[in-house]
Design a protein around this motif. Sequence first.
Motif, PDB file in Angstrom:
ATOM      1  N   ALA A 142      -7.190  -3.789  -3.864  1.00  4.41           N
ATOM      2  CA  ALA A 142      -5.773  -4.097  -3.656  1.00  4.41           C
ATOM      3  C   ALA A 142      -5.603  -4.640  -2.248  1.00  4.41           C
ATOM      4  CB  ALA A 142      -4.923  -2.843  -3.854  1.00  4.41           C
ATOM      5  N   GLU A 143      -5.012  -5.829  -2.134  1.00  2.00           N
ATOM      6  CA  GLU A 143      -4.867  -6.493  -0.833  1.00  2.00           C
ATOM      7  C   GLU A 143      -3.402  -6.618  -0.452  1.00  2.00           C
ATOM      8  OE1 GLU A 143      -5.684 -10.813   1.332  1.00  2.00           O
ATOM      9  OE2 GLU A 143      -6.343 -10.470  -0.737  1.00  2.00           O
ATOM     10  N   SER A 144      -3.057  -6.182   0.724  1.00  2.00           N
ATOM     11  CA  SER A 144      -1.740  -6.163   1.363  1.00  2.00           C
ATOM     12  C   SER A 144      -1.132  -4.778   1.190  1.00  2.00           C
ATOM     13  CB  SER A 144      -0.789  -7.237   0.835  1.00  2.00           C
ATOM     14  OG  SER A 144      -0.087  -6.825  -0.310  1.00  2.00           O
ATOM     15  N   THR A 145      -0.368  -4.375   2.186  1.00  2.00           N
ATOM     16  CA  THR A 145       0.246  -3.046   2.127  1.00  2.00           C
ATOM     17  C   THR A 145       1.153  -2.925   0.914  1.00  2.00           C
ATOM     18  OG1 THR A 145       1.947  -3.844   3.662  1.00  2.00           O
ATOM     19  CG2 THR A 145       0.113  -2.626   4.611  1.00  2.00           C
ATOM     20  N   LYS A 146       1.897  -3.981   0.582  1.00  2.60           N
ATOM     21  CA  LYS A 146       2.810  -3.926  -0.560  1.00  2.60           C
ATOM     22  C   LYS A 146       2.061  -3.696  -1.862  1.00  2.60           C
ATOM     23  CE  LYS A 146       6.427  -6.581  -2.928  1.00  2.60           C
ATOM     24  NZ  LYS A 146       7.531  -5.628  -2.704  1.00  2.60           N
ATOM     25  N   VAL A 147       0.946  -4.427  -2.044  1.00  2.00           N
ATOM     26  CA  VAL A 147       0.171  -4.285  -3.279  1.00  2.00           C
ATOM     27  C   VAL A 147      -0.476  -2.904  -3.345  1.00  2.00           C
ATOM     28  CG1 VAL A 147      -1.840  -5.152  -4.538  1.00  2.00           C
ATOM     29  CG2 VAL A 147      -0.189  -6.754  -3.563  1.00  2.00           C
ATOM     30  N   VAL A 148      -1.007  -2.413  -2.223  1.00  2.00           N
ATOM     31  CA  VAL A 148      -1.585  -1.067  -2.200  1.00  2.00           C
ATOM     32  C   VAL A 148      -0.523  -0.034  -2.596  1.00  2.00           C
ATOM     33  CG1 VAL A 148      -2.542   0.726  -0.698  1.00  2.00           C
ATOM     34  CG2 VAL A 148      -3.370  -1.633  -0.507  1.00  2.00           C
ATOM     35  N   LEU A 201       1.100   2.803   6.029  1.00  2.00           N
ATOM     36  CA  LEU A 201       0.656   3.492   4.817  1.00  2.00           C
ATOM     37  C   LEU A 201       0.594   5.006   5.011  1.00  2.00           C
ATOM     38  CD1 LEU A 201      -2.185   1.060   3.660  1.00  2.00           C
ATOM     39  CD2 LEU A 201       0.029   1.408   2.552  1.00  2.00           C
ATOM     40  N   THR A 202       1.440   5.532   5.888  1.00  2.00           N
ATOM     41  CA  THR A 202       1.430   6.964   6.184  1.00  2.00           C
ATOM     42  C   THR A 202       1.551   7.805   4.926  1.00  2.00           C
ATOM     43  OG1 THR A 202       2.449   6.527   8.332  1.00  2.00           O
ATOM     44  CG2 THR A 202       2.545   8.783   7.496  1.00  2.00           C
ATOM     45  N   GLU A 203       2.526   7.477   4.100  1.00  2.41           N
ATOM     46  CA  GLU A 203       2.752   8.271   2.885  1.00  2.41           C
ATOM     47  C   GLU A 203       1.550   8.216   1.959  1.00  2.41           C
ATOM     48  OE1 GLU A 203       5.751   8.332  -0.998  1.00  2.41           O
ATOM     49  OE2 GLU A 203       6.352   7.276   0.831  1.00  2.41           O
ATOM     50  N   GLU A 204       0.951   7.037   1.809  1.00  2.00           N
ATOM     51  CA  GLU A 204      -0.197   6.887   0.906  1.00  2.00           C
ATOM     52  C   GLU A 204      -1.417   7.651   1.428  1.00  2.00           C
ATOM     53  OE1 GLU A 204       1.839   4.404   1.880  1.00  2.00           O
ATOM     54  OE2 GLU A 204       2.822   4.218  -0.078  1.00  2.00           O
ATOM     55  N   MET A 253       2.251  11.558  11.743  1.00  2.00           N
ATOM     56  CA  MET A 253       1.091  10.769  12.138  1.00  2.00           C
ATOM     57  C   MET A 253      -0.110  11.639  12.473  1.00  2.00           C
ATOM     58  SD  MET A 253       1.598   7.483  12.003  1.00  2.00           S
ATOM     59  CE  MET A 253       0.425   6.802  13.170  1.00  2.00           C
ATOM     60  N   GLY A 254       0.111  12.985  12.639  1.00  2.00           N
ATOM     61  CA  GLY A 254      -0.978  13.827  13.064  1.00  2.00           C
ATOM     62  C   GLY A 254      -2.171  13.763  12.140  1.00  2.00           C
ATOM     63  N   GLU A 255      -1.893  13.827  10.821  1.00  2.00           N
ATOM     64  CA  GLU A 255      -2.991  13.815   9.872  1.00  2.00           C
ATOM     65  C   GLU A 255      -3.720  12.471   9.870  1.00  2.00           C
ATOM     66  OE1 GLU A 255      -3.828  14.455   5.106  1.00  2.00           O
ATOM     67  OE2 GLU A 255      -1.919  15.046   5.989  1.00  2.00           O
ATOM     68  N   ILE A 256      -2.960  11.384  10.025  1.00  2.00           N
ATOM     69  CA  ILE A 256      -3.572  10.065   9.999  1.00  2.00           C
ATOM     70  C   ILE A 256      -4.543   9.880  11.155  1.00  2.00           C
ATOM     71  CG2 ILE A 256      -3.073   7.598  10.203  1.00  2.00           C
ATOM     72  CD1 ILE A 256      -0.517   8.064   8.712  1.00  2.00           C
ATOM     73  N   LEU A 257      -4.208  10.430  12.307  1.00  2.00           N
ATOM     74  CA  LEU A 257      -5.034  10.238  13.486  1.00  2.00           C
ATOM     75  C   LEU A 257      -6.176  11.244  13.583  1.00  2.00           C
ATOM     76  CD1 LEU A 257      -2.241   9.428  16.093  1.00  2.00           C
ATOM     77  CD2 LEU A 257      -3.741   7.841  14.887  1.00  2.00           C
TER      78      LEU A 257
END
Length: 277
Positions: free
Chosen positions: A45-51, A74-77, A1-5
Amino acid sequence: MGEILNPERILHVEDLQDSRLDEYLRLSEAHLRMRTDVENGLYIAESTKVVQRAINAGHVPRSFLLAEKHLGQLTEEFNRFPTAPIFVGDDRQLEDLVGFHLHRGAMAAMNRPEPLDLNNVLENSSRIAILEDIADHTNLGAIIRSASGLGIDAVLLTPKCVDPWYRRSARVSMGTVFDLPWVRLESWPDDMAKLKDHGYELLAMELTDDAVALNEVQINPGQKIAMILGNEGRGVTQEALDTVDRTVIIPMHREVDSLNVGAASAIAFWHLCSAPR
């Protein structure tokens, strides 16, 4: 999570007039988005699944937009695309920006990949669906989901058909639109000649005097089939019917004339794809 934040990556929505958010404005106005999104080489793209499904299909995000509570989904993305900005806002801000309540987790502005080559698609397929002037994004998404799940190799869209990458179509398709090859035809119905050149038998689902029941259509191994499904209101155009090899119908009971094009497409696709190839 470090990079995301990292504060340099997470950009809190403060000014809805921020030009960096322009791609997310007025998402509920489909008649505006269809033209401008294609011209600008993007889709939403709408919704985490679609993204996630779009990214897994090789599509590249320009930016992400979501409520802070969904950041962890969406951490990996985020890590795969470290230069794509992440816009975060509260529910009210996001609704004011996009024009509706964003309750499906997240959005991403995505780059549109280059269109596929029609001849290559026809050469490498044997079951094709042709969607003539489908006007409703929900119907289009449902048709594509059925086509993908039941084994259709590719979908062709006539010039007036709505955009399969419009956010509602993609969401209803559950993201399958990113995995199923599709091509927008340039000239209709003239382009049907290309299908005949590739050896396809052309069927149209339409109630005509000489239509045969779908379950009576015999498909031989190695045969290439293309099925035309028409507009929700008028059906398949006469110009297209003049060119097809056969028209087919789904036999109905209790004086029901026909099914919604989404439901009819699923039945047609199952029949076409259950036959040996």
